[in-house]
Scaffold this motif. Structure first.
Motif, PDB file in Angstrom:
ATOM      1  N   SER B 107      36.115  45.285  44.272  1.00 44.68           N
ATOM      2  CA  SER B 107      34.674  45.260  43.995  1.00 44.68           C
ATOM      3  C   SER B 107      34.078  44.056  44.710  1.00 44.68           C
ATOM      4  O   SER B 107      34.796  43.292  45.362  1.00 44.68           O
ATOM      5  CB  SER B 107      34.421  45.137  42.491  1.00 44.68           C
ATOM      6  OG  SER B 107      34.682  43.813  42.078  1.00 44.68           O
ATOM      7  N   THR B 194      35.620  42.250  36.990  1.00 46.00           N
ATOM      8  CA  THR B 194      36.081  42.772  38.277  1.00 46.00           C
ATOM      9  C   THR B 194      35.538  41.916  39.431  1.00 46.00           C
ATOM     10  O   THR B 194      36.105  41.875  40.501  1.00 46.00           O
ATOM     11  CB  THR B 194      35.624  44.237  38.503  1.00 46.00           C
ATOM     12  OG1 THR B 194      34.197  44.246  38.538  1.00 46.00           O
ATOM     13  CG2 THR B 194      36.118  45.171  37.422  1.00 46.00           C
ATOM     14  N   ALA B 195      34.386  41.226  39.163  1.00 43.94           N
ATOM     15  CA  ALA B 195      33.752  40.453  40.232  1.00 43.94           C
ATOM     16  C   ALA B 195      34.204  38.996  40.267  1.00 43.94           C
ATOM     17  O   ALA B 195      34.303  38.395  41.331  1.00 43.94           O
ATOM     18  CB  ALA B 195      32.242  40.517  40.077  1.00 43.94           C
TER      19      ALA B 195
END
Ligand code: SF4
Ligand code: SF4
Lengths: 45, 297
Positions: B107, B194-195
């Motif tokens: 991501s 996710t980031a």
């Protein structure tokens, strides 16, 4: 202040905590809270 | 086996051991045995159907709402902090493991400003201590994303009839705004995981805030041989919390994962006994006398 004095200080505080607290009560209270279906955790109103 | 694989195994084992109670399938209740009188040194909701132990943050709030001091728990948290700092965050915490795994998802990757780590103290002071003290309600638990994942979702989705009350867990009227807010926080956080690396640990976790305070003085600490550090920043790339180890090896956000030990210039120190003879960060402040040195990547 040397690191060791700091550790001694912390362990002293810890012992005071252990002496001051009613450990039996604390432990029963922890078990009581931990064993209940906490509505806040589930997000129920 | 390298240290990082060992850490992963320990994280999975902890997840398994702290979720050993399977009796919930028949009792439709959380575990109520004597192990619940002990707290794990990480965030793990005790209302999770399979949880064997209690959550320290939940228990601190429980005492605060009763306007009493959890002496035994405080002594326990201080001992863990003084001994290993925030090592439980890196090696044991299942919510930490979840964040490590979520970050592997492809991501957009964003870095988190280090100043945001102070927000953990705001959460600790207001949501865990002050507001529960005033309102006598466990406000951190109401919003806790670990609680949502481990307790709210399983109980509400399963929704068994609890034998004790002869009623389902969730029923008309008791599922409302709070539940939606809880889910919203969890979803937003899962996206953020996710980031950014360990986003919850670094910005929101009140327990990480407590243990992090001890990193600078704990018996177990890290030191960097500044004389040989080439400032290649390899440790920064590997660090799960984006720390510049060479500048600050004992930062409060360090989760003591020990990944940076892969560099020969970073060493583990136990109570000052294993200190390098060569100058270290603590001995030399911010100065950096770089001497090139062959280092594995
Ligand atoms: S800081 Fe992160 S890893 Fe540590 S206890 Fe909190 S959630 Fe777990
Ligand atoms: S500074 Fe080292 S031990 Fe701390 S989190 Fe980063 S890599 Fe892990």
């Amino acid at each position: 202040m040397s690191r060791w004095k700091l550790y001694a200080g912390f362990f002293f505080i810890m012992i005071i905590f252990l002496i001051t607290g009613n450990q039996k009560n604390d432990i029963l209270s922890i078990q009581d809270a931990g064993a209940s279906m906490c509505l806040s955790c589930i997000g129920l109103e | 086996m390298n240290l990082d694989s060992l850490r992963r195994i320990v994280q999975y084992l902890t997840l398994l051991i702290s979720n050993c109670y399977l009796g919930f399938v028949s009792t439709k209740q959380v575990y109520q045995g004597s192990l619940k009188s002990s707290c794990v040194p990480f965030l793990h909701c005790h209302t999770c159907p399979s949880a064997l132990f209690s959550c320290p943050v939940g228990i601190v709030q429980h005492f605060v709402t009763q306007r009493s001091l959890p002496y035994t728990l405080l002594a326990y948290l201080i001992s863990v902090g003084i001994s290993v700092g925030s090592m439980a965050c890196g090696w044991l915490c299942p919510f930490g493991l979840l964040q490590d795994l979520m970050y592997k998802i492809k991501s957009v990757k964003l870095s988190i400003p280090h100043q945001l780590s102070h927000f953990r103290y705001f959460i600790l002071f207001f949501l865990v201590l002050l507001i529960p003290l005033i309102t006598q309600e466990t406000w951190y638990c109401k919003l806790c994303p670990a609680g949502t994942l481990e307790a709210a979702l399983p109980w509400v989705l399963w929704n068994p009839i609890m034998p004790l009350y002869n009623e389902p867990v969730a029923q008309n009227g008791n599922l409302g705004v709070l539940f939606i807010v809880k889910i919203g926080i969890l979803v937003a956080l899962l996206g953020a995981m996710t980031a950014s690396k360990r986003v919850f640990c670094r910005t929101l976790c009140p327990l990480g805030a407590i243990f992090g305070l001890f990193n600078k003085i704990s018996l177990l600490s890290l030191s960097v041989d500044k004389a040989n550090c080439t400032s290649c920043d390899d440790c920064v790339t590997k660090c799960p919390v984006d720390l510049n180890v060479s500048d600050n090896p004992n930062a409060s956000t360090c989760v003591r994962c020990m990944k940076c030990l892969e560099c020969d210039n970073v060493s583990l120190d136990i109570a000052g006994f294993m200190k390098n003879k060569t100058p270290t960060v603590s001995a030399q402040g911010e100065s950096n006398q770089a001497k090139p040195m062959a280092k594995e990547s």
